[in-house]
Design a protein around this motif. Structure first.
Motif, PDB file in Angstrom:
ATOM      1  N   GLN B 115      -3.627  -6.692  10.031  1.00 54.82           N
ATOM      2  CA  GLN B 115      -3.813  -5.253  10.235  1.00 54.82           C
ATOM      3  C   GLN B 115      -3.313  -4.840  11.612  1.00 54.82           C
ATOM      4  N   THR B 119      -0.053  -3.082  10.635  1.00 57.76           N
ATOM      5  CA  THR B 119      -0.794  -1.846  10.317  1.00 57.76           C
ATOM      6  C   THR B 119      -1.294  -1.832   8.872  1.00 57.76           C
ATOM      7  N   ASN B 120      -2.072  -0.808   8.555  1.00 60.04           N
ATOM      8  CA  ASN B 120      -2.667  -0.734   7.222  1.00 60.04           C
ATOM      9  C   ASN B 120      -1.761  -0.044   6.202  1.00 60.04           C
ATOM     10  N   ASP B 121      -0.518   0.278   6.605  1.00 61.74           N
ATOM     11  CA  ASP B 121       0.373   0.995   5.692  1.00 61.74           C
ATOM     12  C   ASP B 121       0.635   0.198   4.420  1.00 61.74           C
ATOM     13  N   TYR B 122       0.778   0.937   3.319  1.00 63.18           N
ATOM     14  CA  TYR B 122       1.162   0.293   2.069  1.00 63.18           C
ATOM     15  C   TYR B 122       2.680   0.128   2.064  1.00 63.18           C
ATOM     16  N   ARG B 123       3.148  -1.050   1.694  1.00 62.36           N
ATOM     17  CA  ARG B 123       4.582  -1.271   1.594  1.00 62.36           C
ATOM     18  C   ARG B 123       4.903  -1.679   0.162  1.00 62.36           C
ATOM     19  N   SER B 214       1.493  -2.728  -4.509  1.00 61.13           N
ATOM     20  CA  SER B 214       1.626  -2.398  -3.094  1.00 61.13           C
ATOM     21  C   SER B 214       1.212  -3.594  -2.240  1.00 61.13           C
ATOM     22  N   TYR B 216      -0.358  -4.684   1.341  1.00 59.72           N
ATOM     23  CA  TYR B 216      -1.119  -4.247   2.515  1.00 59.72           C
ATOM     24  C   TYR B 216      -2.063  -5.376   2.915  1.00 59.72           C
TER      25      TYR B 216
END
Lengths: 321, 290
Positions: B115, B119-123, B214, B216
């Motif tokens: 994290q 980061t917590n972004d969804y990829r 996703s 994350y």
């Protein structure tokens, strides 16, 4: 090499000194609202909440060794019971918190009855599943709970009453733990942790005892959730069923010493302060720090700070600590 | 009636495709449990790392995720072997709860670090999409591909375990570590190898997941619970059991998702896990133990 252990009069003096220090800590915390800002009060309230969760987790997991990875489930259920009572029925806070206790306690009984028949590791992972299932259940039950968008209660300023309620809860938990630890029932619970089959053979009704401990632990966690909901006037499933609540309770209890009276208190004081310092700068390292701490404690000091001090002969081997 | 039958066939096919992936993931979990009696709660995080390997490589070079397997498998093998050698091996003979807490702590460290770093972004990895119809059943291309690769890798692991010298050493360690040691097997190395292979399988599963779902940092938790449900279903420590359990779980999940929502399907799996633990904790193919 075995360090000298403290015995006799010195032990009794140390024990009462230690207990007195803890009482003093309690008095200090209760006088705090006279002295400090609301910001610090809110921080201490969070620490008290963490302490309540750690203490209630300790009652089942610290004593019986049945590690629950789903403790947040009862906090969440309590929060939603109180939240719904306040938002939909506009009941006064004591009634809302009582309903939180009842709901969480009943859930503890109903879930514990089947789950506690599972042996340690199966129970641990099973509870992880229970917490996830409950979070999903609350999210799906949108008409009642507000679903993923959360539940909004009429806002009210209850910082001080919530503060003292949480403090009272912590004192209650410590008192219960002390009562358990100093009576035969505490030994029976510890016997389950050491060797459940042997405990059964000596005539201990292990399943019933575990169930009582589990339901008590669930009720207390539920009350903490109820006070939280009342204080925040807004709750949502991801916050109140957060795995990190369980994680911190485990890390705090293990740091202080599992199955001890004041271990969770010491652990929550230390970890809350560390958390407050690191939180602002490294928000995501919060969980990583708790995790690393769990790893280090498991590997090097499985009995926690209290255990280390007892092994070093600094503290006596009294079960009232 | 024709449409009902077609719907049922669709559910079963989707479920089996999903099950292949679960088998790959659960195979590693059950291998580690079999060889060293450790329930690795960080197994989902190894999957997450495998998914990030594919994601980062795709973002940097546009590398095909199937080719990325050639990176994620060795990388995760090393990660697993090193973790086993320096951390997990210290608690192999301790009570199960000790290793459970340890791997739980490890999983938090990995998630938290991920994290902080990613980061917590969804990829996501936009790789192949679409599908084709087989009679009245439509089949998603990426899922079929993931299924096929999963079966090949699970099969390869199975052959390795049953046909090679080191595979036999691992199985001997699983059956009785003391006797294996007396027979001249380096059980520490067998355990390290087992953990490495398990991590590699989880990493491969993660790479395959990267173009289906996703990506994350916290994605591992749900997969870990599903993998655990699979091995409880199939029997802890049983490799063929994991395959059967994975297929059952996949079909149940697909069926529950069809009848209600994907969210409720998740809850159904956890309830199934608890029910299975209560009724038959040693699973369909596992042996009973207390």
């Amino acid at each position: 090499m075995v360090a000298a252990s403290v015995t006799g009069l010195a032990a009794r003096r140390l024990t009462s000194g230690y207990t007195a220090a803890m009482v003093l800590l309690g008095v200090g915390v209760s006088l705090l609202p006279l002295m400090v800002s609301n910001y610090i009060l809110t921080f201490v309230l969070q620490a008290l909440m963490a302490c309540a969760l750690a203490g209630s987790w300790n009652l089942i997991s610290g004593f019986t060794g049945y590690v629950s990875f789903g403790h947040a489930a009862f906090f969440g259920l309590g929060a939603y019971a109180a939240g719904i009572a306040i938002a939909k029925a506009a009941v006064p806070a004591p009634v809302a918190i009582a309903s939180a206790a009842i709901v969480a306690g009943c859930a503890g009984l109903c879930l514990g009855y089947p789950a506690l028949r599972l042996r340690g590791p199966y129970f641990a992972v099973g509870m992880l599943g229970v917490a996830e299932a409950l979070r999903v259940g609350i999210t799906v039950a949108e008409p009642v709970t507000g679903g993923g968008r959360g539940l909004v209660m009429p806002p009210q300023d209850v910082l001080l009453p919530a503060y003292f309620s949480m403090l009272a809860l912590v004192v209650l938990i410590v008192a219960i733990t002390r009562a358990v630890a100093t009576r035969p029932v505490g030994l029976r619970l510890l016997a389950i942790r050491e060797d459940e089959v042997a405990a059964e053979v000596t005539g201990i009704q292990t399943t019933r005892l575990k169930l009582v401990a589990f339901a008590t632990s669930a009720t207390l966690a539920g009350v903490a959730g109820g006070i939280y909901a009342w204080h925040m006037s807004y709750i949502d499933p991801t916050t109140v069923f957060a795995g990190s609540l369980t994680v911190r309770a485990i890390a705090m209890t293990m740091l202080g010493g599992q199955g001890t009276v004041f271990g969770p208190v010491i652990g929550s004081v230390v970890l809350s302060v560390i958390g407050e310092v690191t939180w602002a700068r490294f928000p995501f390292l919060h969980n990583a720090v708790s995790g690393a701490l769990i790893v280090v404690i498991v590997l090097f000091i499985p009995r926690g700070v209290t255990g280390v001090l007892q092994d070093r002969g600094v503290l006596p081997r009294s079960r009232t600590l | 009636m024709g449409t009902d039958l077609a719907t049922a066939a669709q559910v079963v096919v989707s479920g089996l495709l999903l099950g292949g992936l679960y088998a790959l993931l659960a195979g590693g979990l059950t291998l580690v449990f079999g060889v060293m009696r450790v329930i690795n709660l960080a197994h989902g995080e190894l999957l997450m790392l495998g998914a990030y390997v594919a994601c980062l490589l795709f973002a940097a070079t546009g590398l095909n995720p199937i080719v990325a397997l050639l990176v994620s498998i060795p990388v995760l093998f090393v990660v697993g072997a090193v973790t086993q050698r320096f951390v997990v091996n210290r608690v192999v003979n301790a009570p199960l709860l000790t290793s459970l807490l340890l791997t739980y702590g490890l999983s938090l460290v990995v998630t938290g670090t991920a994290q902080a770093v990613w980061t917590n972004d969804y990829r996501s990895v936009p790789f192949i999409t679409g599908g084709f119809a087989l009679g009245e059943v439509s089949i998603s291309r990426p899922r079929l591909l993931a299924f096929a690769v999963s079966l090949v890798l699970t099969g390869a692991a199975h052959v390795f375990l049953t046909r090679t010298r080191w595979g036999k050493a691992m199985r001997a360690t699983a059956q009785n570590a003391d006797v294996a040691l007396a027979c001249g097997i380096d059980i520490d190395r067998a355990r390290m190898l087992a953990f490495g292979i398990a991590s590699a399988l989880a990493g491969a599963a993660g790479t395959l997941v990267s173009f289906l779902y996703s990506v994350y940092p916290e994605m591992g938790r749900a997969f870990m619970l599903k993998a655990f449900a699979v091995i409880v279903l199939g029997g802890l420590g049983s490799f063929p059991g994991a395959l059967i359990g994975a297929m059952i779980l996949g079909v149940v999940e697909a069926g529950a998702a069809y009848l209600s929502t994907t969210q409720i399907a998740e809850a159904v799996i956890y309830i199934m896990l608890l029910a299975m633990l209560l009724v038959r904790p040693h699973g369909l193919l596992g042996t009973a133990e207390r």
